[in-house]
Design an enzyme around this catalytic site. Structure first.
Site, short mmCIF file in Angstrom:
data_model
loop_
_atom_site.label_atom_id
_atom_site.label_comp_id
_atom_site.label_asym_id
_atom_site.label_seq_id
_atom_site.Cartn_x
_atom_site.Cartn_y
_atom_site.Cartn_z
N ILE A 16 0.68 -1.25 0.10
CA ILE A 16 -0.02 -0.12 0.02
C ILE A 16 0.94 1.40 0.05
N ASP A 61 14.75 1.81 10.24
CA ASP A 61 13.69 0.95 10.97
C ASP A 61 12.98 2.25 11.75
N ILE A 62 11.72 2.09 11.85
CA ILE A 62 10.92 3.12 12.54
C ILE A 62 11.08 3.01 13.94
N ASP A 109 -9.11 -2.83 9.89
CA ASP A 109 -10.56 -3.32 10.33
C ASP A 109 -10.36 -4.38 11.37
N GLU A 110 -9.13 -5.18 11.36
CA GLU A 110 -8.98 -6.26 12.21
C GLU A 110 -8.97 -5.85 13.68
N TYR A 147 -1.38 -10.48 15.10
CA TYR A 147 -1.09 -9.38 14.09
C TYR A 147 -2.14 -8.18 14.78
N LYS A 176 -1.62 -4.05 16.20
CA LYS A 176 -2.17 -2.97 15.30
C LYS A 176 -3.09 -2.31 16.18
N ASN A 224 -7.08 -4.85 1.33
CA ASN A 224 -6.92 -3.93 -0.07
C ASN A 224 -6.29 -5.01 -1.01
N PRO A 276 -5.16 -22.88 -1.77
CA PRO A 276 -5.43 -23.44 -0.62
C PRO A 276 -6.50 -22.52 0.07
N VAL A 277 -7.80 -22.90 0.29
CA VAL A 277 -8.74 -22.41 0.84
C VAL A 277 -9.01 -22.56 2.24
N TYR A 278 -8.62 -21.81 3.46
CA TYR A 278 -8.79 -22.33 4.64
C TYR A 278 -10.38 -22.60 5.15
P1 NAD Z 1 3.42 -4.76 3.41
O1 NAD Z 1 3.69 -5.92 4.40
O2 NAD Z 1 3.34 -5.12 1.84
O3 NAD Z 1 4.42 -3.73 3.88
C1 NAD Z 1 4.99 -3.35 4.96
C2 NAD Z 1 6.38 -2.21 4.83
O4 NAD Z 1 6.51 -2.05 5.91
C3 NAD Z 1 7.26 -3.13 3.94
O5 NAD Z 1 8.00 -2.41 2.87
C4 NAD Z 1 8.30 -3.30 5.15
O6 NAD Z 1 9.78 -3.23 4.83
C5 NAD Z 1 7.91 -1.97 5.96
N1 NAD Z 1 8.42 -2.38 7.44
C6 NAD Z 1 7.97 -3.45 8.30
N2 NAD Z 1 8.68 -3.08 9.44
C7 NAD Z 1 9.25 -2.02 9.52
C8 NAD Z 1 10.11 -1.37 10.43
N3 NAD Z 1 10.11 -1.45 11.77
N4 NAD Z 1 10.57 -0.08 9.91
C9 NAD Z 1 10.64 0.45 8.73
N5 NAD Z 1 9.77 -0.38 7.62
C10 NAD Z 1 9.17 -1.22 8.10
O7 NAD Z 1 2.16 -4.16 4.16
P2 NAD Z 1 0.86 -3.38 3.36
O8 NAD Z 1 -0.16 -4.55 3.04
O9 NAD Z 1 1.34 -2.52 2.57
O10 NAD Z 1 0.29 -2.88 4.63
C11 NAD Z 1 0.69 -1.32 4.81
C12 NAD Z 1 0.21 -0.80 6.24
O11 NAD Z 1 -1.65 -1.11 5.92
C13 NAD Z 1 0.26 -1.75 7.51
O12 NAD Z 1 0.27 -0.96 8.39
C14 NAD Z 1 -1.13 -2.83 7.39
O13 NAD Z 1 -1.24 -3.09 8.97
C15 NAD Z 1 -2.14 -1.79 6.79
N6 NAD Z 1 -3.46 -2.32 6.44
C16 NAD Z 1 -3.26 -3.12 5.25
C17 NAD Z 1 -4.19 -3.84 4.76
C18 NAD Z 1 -4.21 -4.60 3.62
O14 NAD Z 1 -5.11 -5.33 3.20
N7 NAD Z 1 -3.05 -5.22 3.14
C19 NAD Z 1 -5.47 -3.28 5.25
C20 NAD Z 1 -5.53 -2.35 6.18
C21 NAD Z 1 -4.37 -1.89 6.90
O1 DAU Z 2 -8.84 -6.47 6.87
C1 DAU Z 2 -7.55 -5.95 6.56
C2 DAU Z 2 -6.33 -6.89 6.76
O2 DAU Z 2 -6.49 -7.60 5.52
C3 DAU Z 2 -5.02 -6.24 6.85
O3 DAU Z 2 -5.00 -5.62 8.11
C4 DAU Z 2 -3.80 -7.24 6.94
O4 DAU Z 2 -2.65 -6.68 6.90
C5 DAU Z 2 -4.25 -7.92 5.51
O5 DAU Z 2 -2.98 -9.07 5.37
C6 DAU Z 2 -5.41 -8.43 5.22
O6 DAU Z 2 -5.75 -9.82 6.53
P1 DAU Z 2 -6.20 -11.17 6.00
O7 DAU Z 2 -5.92 -12.08 7.09
O8 DAU Z 2 -8.07 -10.78 6.00
O9 DAU Z 2 -5.83 -11.45 4.74
P2 DAU Z 2 -5.32 -12.71 4.08
O10 DAU Z 2 -5.12 -12.41 2.64
O11 DAU Z 2 -4.19 -13.36 4.85
O12 DAU Z 2 -6.55 -13.47 4.19
C7 DAU Z 2 -7.86 -13.20 3.40
C8 DAU Z 2 -8.63 -14.37 3.81
O13 DAU Z 2 -8.46 -15.53 2.82
C9 DAU Z 2 -8.93 -14.86 5.27
O14 DAU Z 2 -10.49 -15.19 5.37
C10 DAU Z 2 -8.15 -16.06 5.22
C11 DAU Z 2 -8.23 -16.68 3.96
N1 DAU Z 2 -7.17 -17.33 3.13
C12 DAU Z 2 -5.70 -16.46 3.21
C13 DAU Z 2 -4.74 -17.32 2.78
C14 DAU Z 2 -3.28 -16.48 2.62
C15 DAU Z 2 -7.05 -18.73 2.55
O15 DAU Z 2 -8.36 -19.29 2.49
N2 DAU Z 2 -6.04 -19.36 2.13
C16 DAU Z 2 -4.76 -18.53 2.15
O16 DAU Z 2 -3.90 -19.05 1.56
#
Ligand code: NAD
Ligand code: DAU
Length: 336
Positions: free
Chosen positions: A13, A60-61, A125-126, A150, A154, A180, A205-207
């Site tokens: 993101i 690092d943050i 939202d988690e 996780y 957060k 996202n 792989p569906v959980y």
């Molecule tokens: P991501 O894992 O793709 O990216 C995380 C980034 O943070 C990486 O570039 C990593 O190198 C960096 N990072 C990790 N620890 C660090 C540290 N200590 N210091 C500096 N950099 C560090 O994650 P993402 O999916 O892009 O998510 C970004 C943010 O959005 C996260 O805070 C996540 O909780 C939040 N978020 C994600 C989703 C989603 O669906 N992916 C939804 C809602 C919120």
């Molecule tokens: O809702 C926001 C969150 O969405 C973010 O805060 C997290 O950073 C992001 O990773 C995501 O978390 P989820 O756990 O929802 O995402 P994930 O893609 O891991 O899983 C989505 C759904 O799919 C969940 O119900 C678990 C299921 N799943 C996931 C994986 C990796 C499967 O069925 N099989 C899989 O292999």
């Protein structure tokens, strides 16, 4: 000219947000602080590397000295940096507590001493936990009740950000977004994992029974919401960002297979995620009242995402061939 410290900008993101911010605000500079964990990838920002308004800081943050140094040069902070994958947090959450809790505190305290204009904490939202049968979507006033390592880490960051607004008057705003999808998402998350596996005729792989429900948000819709909340959000407040695109696991896997034109025989039901949150659902009327609307629905977001992974096979094949990825995959799926 404003300078924004974007942390975690080499991830999924964050990299989309930096690209968005530089395009949306010609008078903004960005400093991207990222420690380049397995999820941080310089390839995600190749196209902005040459922009004079962009600077990368490897670090690092949690490093207070470095954070203080950077904070003196910026006006606003948007914190994406985090460990982000639930399944990895189940394997062990030390890095999650460090980056997602202590790291947020370090940034907040440095921002307080510097006196920044705005600090946006990217939450999720988690933090609300999981919805029960018949419960309405969460508003921002719903209690935080996280249930996996996780989401607990957060929630710690989310609550500390709010504490800094209340206690010190730091101009904090918080966003809590749903799942996202879109370009540059590391292929451990469900959607990019399933698309890339399907393209290689590997099992998806569906959980459990595929009954968990998630809301889906196209990543650029999230970026627009963050930009809006950063500039127009009320200090001390949180904003839910949901796409109103809910689907369960079966619907998601079937739609992916339809779009990549692969057979349903690739679906493999596997052991469920421990403590699996079965339903997330957001009431996003507060951010909508600021003028935000998602541009994508579930179908168009997924279609666009599939198209990107089809066109950028070099990007994800490099990751999937890496030792780090193969070791993770074996641990999470093969020895499961
Ligand atoms: P991501 O894992 O793709 O990216 C995380 C980034 O943070 C990486 O570039 C990593 O190198 C960096 N990072 C990790 N620890 C660090 C540290 N200590 N210091 C500096 N950099 C560090 O994650 P993402 O999916 O892009 O998510 C970004 C943010 O959005 C996260 O805070 C996540 O909780 C939040 N978020 C994600 C989703 C989603 O669906 N992916 C939804 C809602 C919120
Ligand atoms: O809702 C926001 C969150 O969405 C973010 O805060 C997290 O950073 C992001 O990773 C995501 O978390 P989820 O756990 O929802 O995402 P994930 O893609 O891991 O899983 C989505 C759904 O799919 C969940 O119900 C678990 C299921 N799943 C996931 C994986 C990796 C499967 O069925 N099989 C899989 O292999």
């Amino acid at each position: 000219m404003k300078t924004v410290l974007v942390t975690g900008g080499a991830g999924f993101i964050g990299s989309n947000f930096i690209r968005y911010l530089l395009q949306a605000h010609a008078d903004y500079r960005v400093i991207n602080l990222d420690r380049l964990t397995y999820a941080g990838n310089p390839d995600n920002l190749r196209d902005v590397e040459g922009d004079a308004r962009y600077e990368f800081a490897l670090g690092d943050i949690c490093n207070r000295e470095l954070v203080d140094y950077l904070m003196r040069r910026v006006d606003m902070v948007v914190n994406f940096a985090a460990e982000s994958h639930v399944d990895r947090s189940i394997m062990g959450a030390e890095d999650f507590m460090r980056s997602n809790a202590l790291g947020v505190y370090t940034l907040l305290d440095a921002a307080r001493q510097r006196g920044v204009e705005r600090f946006l904490q990217v939450s999720t939202d988690e933090v609300y936990g999981t919805l029960g049968e018949g419960d309405p979507p969460w508003t921002e006033d719903a209690p935080l009740a996280p249930r996996n390592p996780y989401s607990v880490s957060k929630a710690a960051g989310d609550m500390m950000a709010r504490a800094f607004a209340v206690t010190y008057g730091l101009p904090v705003v918080i966003t809590r977004a749903s799942n996202n999808i879109g370009p540059f998402q590391y292929p451990e998350k469900r959607v990019p994992l399933f698309i890339t596996n399907a393209l290689d005729d590997l099992p998806l792989p569906v959980y459990g029974q595929g009954l968990a429900v998630r809301d889906h948000l196209y990543v650029t819709d999230h970026c627009e919401a963050i930009d809006l909340v950063l500039h127009k959000g009320t200090v001390g407040e949180a904003y839910n960002v949901g796409g109103e695109n809910e689907a369960d696991g079966v619907a998601v896997v079937e739609k992916i297979l339809e779009f990549v034109e692969k057979p349903r025989t690739l679906i493999q039901y596997v052991k469920d995620r421990p403590g699996h949150d079965m339903h997330y659902s957001l009431d996003a009327s507060k951010v909508r009242a600021l003028g935000w609307r998602p541009r994508y629905n579930f179908e168009s977001a997924l279609r666009q995402t599939v198209a990107w992974y089809l066109e950028h096979q070099d990007w994800w094949r490099k990751i999937k061939e890496s030792v780090e990825y193969r070791a993770y995959y074996e641990r999470q799926y093969v020895r499961r």
